[in-house]
Design a protein around this motif. Structure first.
Motif, PDB file in Angstrom:
ATOM      1  N   GLY A  26       0.805  -1.214   0.000  1.00 16.81           N
ATOM      2  CA  GLY A  26       0.000   0.000   0.000  1.00 16.81           C
ATOM      3  C   GLY A  26       0.836   1.261   0.000  1.00 16.81           C
ATOM      4  O   GLY A  26       0.309   2.363   0.003  1.00 16.81           O
ATOM      5  N   ASN A  27       2.132   1.107  -0.019  1.00 19.88           N
ATOM      6  CA  ASN A  27       2.992   2.282  -0.054  1.00 19.88           C
ATOM      7  C   ASN A  27       2.922   2.955  -1.421  1.00 19.88           C
ATOM      8  O   ASN A  27       2.918   2.292  -2.446  1.00 19.88           O
ATOM      9  CB  ASN A  27       4.432   1.862   0.235  1.00 19.88           C
ATOM     10  CG  ASN A  27       5.367   3.030   0.278  1.00 19.88           C
ATOM     11  OD1 ASN A  27       5.304   3.841   1.180  1.00 19.88           O
ATOM     12  ND2 ASN A  27       6.216   3.133  -0.731  1.00 19.88           N
ATOM     13  N   THR A  28       2.864   4.256  -1.428  1.00 20.89           N
ATOM     14  CA  THR A  28       2.826   4.982  -2.692  1.00 20.89           C
ATOM     15  C   THR A  28       4.218   5.323  -3.185  1.00 20.89           C
ATOM     16  O   THR A  28       4.592   5.033  -4.313  1.00 20.89           O
ATOM     17  CB  THR A  28       2.024   6.298  -2.548  1.00 20.89           C
ATOM     18  OG1 THR A  28       0.717   5.995  -2.089  1.00 20.89           O
ATOM     19  CG2 THR A  28       1.945   7.013  -3.877  1.00 20.89           C
ATOM     20  N   VAL A  29       4.977   5.923  -2.323  1.00 26.48           N
ATOM     21  CA  VAL A  29       6.350   6.290  -2.678  1.00 26.48           C
ATOM     22  C   VAL A  29       7.131   6.433  -1.387  1.00 26.48           C
ATOM     23  O   VAL A  29       6.566   6.749  -0.336  1.00 26.48           O
ATOM     24  CB  VAL A  29       6.371   7.611  -3.477  1.00 26.48           C
ATOM     25  CG1 VAL A  29       5.754   8.742  -2.679  1.00 26.48           C
ATOM     26  CG2 VAL A  29       7.788   7.982  -3.889  1.00 26.48           C
ATOM     27  N   ALA A  30       8.410   6.170  -1.443  1.00 26.09           N
ATOM     28  CA  ALA A  30       9.223   6.295  -0.242  1.00 26.09           C
ATOM     29  C   ALA A  30      10.692   6.291  -0.623  1.00 26.09           C
ATOM     30  O   ALA A  30      11.061   5.955  -1.746  1.00 26.09           O
ATOM     31  CB  ALA A  30       8.933   5.161   0.724  1.00 26.09           C
ATOM     32  N   ALA A  31      11.501   6.663   0.338  1.00 25.41           N
ATOM     33  CA  ALA A  31      12.937   6.565   0.130  1.00 25.41           C
ATOM     34  C   ALA A  31      13.329   5.095   0.120  1.00 25.41           C
ATOM     35  O   ALA A  31      12.661   4.262   0.725  1.00 25.41           O
ATOM     36  CB  ALA A  31      13.669   7.299   1.242  1.00 25.41           C
ATOM     37  N   ASP A  32      14.391   4.800  -0.552  1.00 24.47           N
ATOM     38  CA  ASP A  32      14.900   3.431  -0.585  1.00 24.47           C
ATOM     39  C   ASP A  32      15.716   3.204   0.677  1.00 24.47           C
ATOM     40  O   ASP A  32      16.948   3.276   0.669  1.00 24.47           O
ATOM     41  CB  ASP A  32      15.754   3.249  -1.845  1.00 24.47           C
ATOM     42  CG  ASP A  32      16.370   1.860  -1.895  1.00 24.47           C
ATOM     43  OD1 ASP A  32      15.986   1.001  -1.074  1.00 24.47           O
ATOM     44  OD2 ASP A  32      17.244   1.641  -2.758  1.00 24.47           O
ATOM     45  N   HIS A  33      14.988   2.954   1.748  1.00 22.42           N
ATOM     46  CA  HIS A  33      15.654   2.827   3.036  1.00 22.42           C
ATOM     47  C   HIS A  33      16.655   1.678   3.056  1.00 22.42           C
ATOM     48  O   HIS A  33      17.722   1.762   3.639  1.00 22.42           O
ATOM     49  CB  HIS A  33      14.615   2.635   4.149  1.00 22.42           C
ATOM     50  CG  HIS A  33      13.666   3.779   4.276  1.00 22.42           C
ATOM     51  ND1 HIS A  33      14.031   4.999   4.784  1.00 22.42           N
ATOM     52  CD2 HIS A  33      12.363   3.912   3.920  1.00 22.42           C
ATOM     53  CE1 HIS A  33      13.007   5.832   4.760  1.00 22.42           C
ATOM     54  NE2 HIS A  33      11.972   5.195   4.237  1.00 22.42           N
ATOM     55  N   TRP A  34      16.270   0.608   2.423  1.00 16.98           N
ATOM     56  CA  TRP A  34      17.163  -0.548   2.337  1.00 16.98           C
ATOM     57  C   TRP A  34      18.468  -0.132   1.653  1.00 16.98           C
ATOM     58  O   TRP A  34      19.560  -0.380   2.156  1.00 16.98           O
ATOM     59  CB  TRP A  34      16.470  -1.673   1.549  1.00 16.98           C
ATOM     60  CG  TRP A  34      17.226  -2.957   1.536  1.00 16.98           C
ATOM     61  CD1 TRP A  34      18.321  -3.254   0.777  1.00 16.98           C
ATOM     62  CD2 TRP A  34      16.962  -4.131   2.318  1.00 16.98           C
ATOM     63  NE1 TRP A  34      18.742  -4.530   1.037  1.00 16.98           N
ATOM     64  CE2 TRP A  34      17.932  -5.092   1.971  1.00 16.98           C
ATOM     65  CE3 TRP A  34      15.990  -4.459   3.263  1.00 16.98           C
ATOM     66  CZ2 TRP A  34      17.953  -6.369   2.537  1.00 16.98           C
ATOM     67  CZ3 TRP A  34      16.009  -5.733   3.828  1.00 16.98           C
ATOM     68  CH2 TRP A  34      16.985  -6.671   3.466  1.00 16.98           C
ATOM     69  N   GLY A  35      18.307   0.559   0.544  1.00  8.08           N
ATOM     70  CA  GLY A  35      19.483   1.033  -0.189  1.00  8.08           C
ATOM     71  C   GLY A  35      20.310   2.002   0.643  1.00  8.08           C
ATOM     72  O   GLY A  35      21.545   2.017   0.575  1.00  8.08           O
ATOM     73  N   GLY A  36      19.628   2.798   1.439  1.00  8.37           N
ATOM     74  CA  GLY A  36      20.333   3.714   2.324  1.00  8.37           C
ATOM     75  C   GLY A  36      21.161   2.934   3.321  1.00  8.37           C
ATOM     76  O   GLY A  36      22.334   3.258   3.571  1.00  8.37           O
ATOM     77  N   GLY A  37      20.560   1.892   3.852  1.00  7.51           N
ATOM     78  CA  GLY A  37      21.286   1.035   4.785  1.00  7.51           C
ATOM     79  C   GLY A  37      22.498   0.416   4.101  1.00  7.51           C
ATOM     80  O   GLY A  37      23.586   0.343   4.671  1.00  7.51           O
ATOM     81  N   ARG A  38      22.291   0.014   2.861  1.00 12.60           N
ATOM     82  CA  ARG A  38      23.391  -0.576   2.105  1.00 12.60           C
ATOM     83  C   ARG A  38      24.546   0.416   1.962  1.00 12.60           C
ATOM     84  O   ARG A  38      25.706   0.080   2.176  1.00 12.60           O
ATOM     85  CB  ARG A  38      22.889  -1.036   0.734  1.00 12.60           C
ATOM     86  CG  ARG A  38      23.808  -2.013   0.083  1.00 12.60           C
ATOM     87  CD  ARG A  38      23.313  -2.528  -1.275  1.00 12.60           C
ATOM     88  NE  ARG A  38      21.909  -2.286  -1.567  1.00 12.60           N
ATOM     89  CZ  ARG A  38      21.487  -1.315  -2.353  1.00 12.60           C
ATOM     90  NH1 ARG A  38      22.355  -0.484  -2.911  1.00 12.60           N
ATOM     91  NH2 ARG A  38      20.188  -1.172  -2.582  1.00 12.60           N
ATOM     92  N   GLN A  39      24.196   1.649   1.641  1.00 16.45           N
ATOM     93  CA  GLN A  39      25.247   2.656   1.462  1.00 16.45           C
ATOM     94  C   GLN A  39      26.019   2.918   2.743  1.00 16.45           C
ATOM     95  O   GLN A  39      27.246   3.020   2.742  1.00 16.45           O
ATOM     96  CB  GLN A  39      24.625   3.970   0.971  1.00 16.45           C
ATOM     97  CG  GLN A  39      24.088   3.897  -0.437  1.00 16.45           C
ATOM     98  CD  GLN A  39      23.484   5.228  -0.864  1.00 16.45           C
ATOM     99  OE1 GLN A  39      24.178   6.226  -0.917  1.00 16.45           O
ATOM    100  NE2 GLN A  39      22.196   5.229  -1.160  1.00 16.45           N
ATOM    101  N   ILE A  40      25.279   3.008   3.820  1.00 15.98           N
ATOM    102  CA  ILE A  40      25.929   3.202   5.119  1.00 15.98           C
ATOM    103  C   ILE A  40      26.876   2.034   5.394  1.00 15.98           C
ATOM    104  O   ILE A  40      28.039   2.212   5.756  1.00 15.98           O
ATOM    105  CB  ILE A  40      24.875   3.279   6.243  1.00 15.98           C
ATOM    106  CG1 ILE A  40      24.120   4.619   6.177  1.00 15.98           C
ATOM    107  CG2 ILE A  40      25.517   3.082   7.605  1.00 15.98           C
ATOM    108  CD1 ILE A  40      24.880   5.800   6.727  1.00 15.98           C
ATOM    109  N   ALA A  41      26.363   0.841   5.179  1.00 17.73           N
ATOM    110  CA  ALA A  41      27.150  -0.358   5.468  1.00 17.73           C
ATOM    111  C   ALA A  41      28.368  -0.448   4.561  1.00 17.73           C
ATOM    112  O   ALA A  41      29.465  -0.793   5.012  1.00 17.73           O
ATOM    113  CB  ALA A  41      26.275  -1.596   5.312  1.00 17.73           C
ATOM    114  N   GLU A  42      28.192  -0.124   3.299  1.00 15.54           N
ATOM    115  CA  GLU A  42      29.333  -0.185   2.386  1.00 15.54           C
ATOM    116  C   GLU A  42      30.406   0.797   2.819  1.00 15.54           C
ATOM    117  O   GLU A  42      31.604   0.503   2.757  1.00 15.54           O
ATOM    118  CB  GLU A  42      28.876   0.124   0.953  1.00 15.54           C
ATOM    119  CG  GLU A  42      28.295  -1.101   0.253  1.00 15.54           C
ATOM    120  CD  GLU A  42      27.566  -0.753  -1.033  1.00 15.54           C
ATOM    121  OE1 GLU A  42      27.522   0.444  -1.375  1.00 15.54           O
ATOM    122  OE2 GLU A  42      27.034  -1.677  -1.670  1.00 15.54           O
TER     123      GLU A  42
END
Lengths: 367, 367
Positions: free
Chosen positions: B150-166
DNA sequence: TATCGATGATTAAACGATTAATCATGCGAT
DNA sequence: ATCGCATGATTAATCGTTTAATCATCGATA
């Protein structure tokens, strides 16, 4: 969006009366017998009648909407303010339309114009840095500081400063660095005024303006607080928790323990204040109260105003323009370290030590 | 408030035409000769005509107002969100009505009802902790996380986590404590998921939930990070800058220098992130973009909707539901101190070191 | 020339509420 | 018995815009 809900005429038909009677009964304005009025109210309720704001607005010239203008929306106080205003407004039957101006004066004017174009009944403005509010053509409540001309209601920033200063003074601080952002801000000046006047001559108070420092050294530059500590400053009184946070982290980073070696205080009790280590001592505004007063004054002005005129929109006034602040003592403030210059000198001018005893322990409300 | 401005009929009279023609000319809908239309536009402009939203709303059933629902208004992200939504909405010709719910679900329902009663054309909802949005009877844009139904739009939080982790991985961190607030939050889980999955088996990642800790130890309790450092953790990846701040100050207070002895990262690039010492490394959402997409989708749905029906209000959908986050590297993250376990073990699973090179230096935009 | 169509503009009916003006009724006082 | 008045409810106009339906005009086509 046209709701599905029943219209006025539907209720009228259901009861076999005229729409006008229903309207009168519901608003209590015309002449309707008590029993019929009651019956109407009941059926309106069970039919789930909700009046069409659009229809009403068209007829009455009242939209039941207030505009909220926060020139500096990035302000971390925004949540507090918006929440308080929304609560006050909605319990008075008003909606709140937000207007953003991204800190820019031109944009702000546009935002205000948009609100006017949307026929808001009035607006609440929290000006930034003493911007004067041009006549906007509808009732306006200004929340700035009591010392600002045209102010409707505000926290007693001066008094807040006084409380902070009394607290620090009582702890024994005599060399205090006040940290502000911009000398053009009435709010900041009042807070600082309260601090300075309370310390009086028995202490040394210096002011550091972040914005002028940053103009030379660049955004986010160090404030050089370690040097200040070396100069003998034992307390850093910041006009906002944001600056207090900046000071706190800079001091900690420099190995200066807070509050053992230096005290730090802020203003506004922003979201992070209770959770940082050490938790910040600060002074809080009673936003709920301020918002209530502002909205009440606004609603009153709207009621008295002839909907036809697009009269001048001088700021409205309220009874209690000055709402006390509340000192919140946490861990970031304590007695200064055993230090070079002690009582003897200071005891002379210190009836303050006694009066400072009034300073609230954790969460006391000021009268 | 009834503005003073001229009405449609005034323009009509001025030009000796009918009101309908003026309306048609201005909206470009009916059949009006090009010259006349132009003439009408001109006089409308010079008379400073502004249509009455109330009149229009009554006739069309469209109020040109959107509701903004932020269940957790105390959220420090609020300013960012409100600003972005207001901008997107106003440039699409919509006003934004705020609804507050003070974190309380019942209050939230009431707030939403108030919006409906005010005939908003649609609403933007930023749910807290994966609250499901009940059918509200008007188009709704939900901003949560891509993984939420049901989400319309959002930040790619998972991807954000990935970037932090990388970023942390590339710096050499192998024992990481992830600090979250509440396991029921989809946003937090996605961010954490991105972090964990990126570190994979070559590293040790533990999670600390603040809320459960506080339930036992009380609000604002220490997180015990010094002990964690002693256990060998070299990085603290927090799911919000608020927690990062808490971690940072606690570590500093314990005499653990950041980033020399431990790195701290956050999320959201909140207001204080650039000004604390050391400034926080964080991952930022592109709120402007997210808001634009949400509002666009909403406006489209509103346009397609028959104003008469009070149809079901399923969340609207958008093309690009996933907006990349942007890594902002500042001073709170650095290589771990020379430490017990070194390359040999880790080099095996580290194609990541190369890919991590992509990790943005200060302020790069992700594709 | 009569007719059809396209074009440009007007008329009039909504939308849903409020409210001033009007009407009906019953009661008390003259 | 009548006038006046208070009471209770209705009528109808109005707020400002949109829009379907209508009307008028003119050129072209049959």
């Amino acid at each position: 969006m046209a709701r599905s809900g029943p219209k006025l005429t539907r209720i009228a038909r259901t009861l076999g009366v005229s729409a006008a009677t229903v309207s009168n009964a519901l608003s209590g304005k015309g002449r309707v017998s008590a029993e019929l009025a009651e019956k109407i109210r009941v059926t309106a309720a069970e039919l789930g009648y909700v009046p069409s704001l659009a229809g009403r607005a068209l007829r009455t010239g009242r939209t039941a909407v207030l505009g909220l203008v926060l020139p500096d929306i990035a302000n971390p106080l925004f949540p507090q303010i918006a929440q308080a205003i929304e609560l006050a407004a909605s319990s008075a039957g008003y909606g709140v339309l937000i207007a953003d101006s991204r800190g820019d004066v031109a944009t702000q004017t546009k935002a205000i114009e948009r609100l006017i174009d949307r026929d808001v009944d009035g607006m609440v403005i929290v000006p930034r840095r003493g911007t004067r509010i041009a006549d906007v053509g509808c009732p306006v409540a200004v929340i700035d500081t009591p010392s600002t001309p045209g102010n409707t209601v505000a926290a007693d920033h001066w008094g807040g400063g006084r409380q902070i200063a009394e607290h620090l003074k009582a702890l024994g601080h005599r060399r205090v660095l006040v940290i502000g952002n911009n000398p053009a801000s009435n709010v900041q000046n009042d807070r600082i005024g309260g601090i300075r006047s309370t310390f009086g001559d028995g202490a040394f108070v210096e002011i550091l303006w972040i914005e002028s420092l940053e103009r030379e050294e660049g955004k986010g530059c160090p404030l050089g607080l370690a040097a200040k500590v070396a100069e003998g400053f034992t307390a850093f009184a910041c006009v906002s928790d944001l600056h207090a946070l900046r000071a706190l982290t800079e001091l900690q980073r420099a190995g200066i323990n807070v509050p053992e070696k230096a005290s730090v205080t802020g203003f506004d009790d922003l979201i992070w204040s209770p959770v940082v280590t050490p938790a910040l001592t600060t002074a809080r505004m009673d936003m709920t109260r301020i918002a209530a007063i502002a909205v009440e004054a606004l609603v009153k002005a709207i009621g008295e105003r002839d909907p036809a005129d697009a009269g001048i929109g001088a700021p409205v006034t309220a009874e209690n323009a000055e709402v006390p602040m509340q000192l919140v003592v946490r861990q970031s403030s304590a007695a200064p370290p055993a230090t070079q210059f002690q009582p003897a000198q200071t005891i002379a001018n210190a009836g303050a030590a006694a009066s400072a005893r009034n300073t609230a322990p954790e969460g006391e409300h000021q009268p």
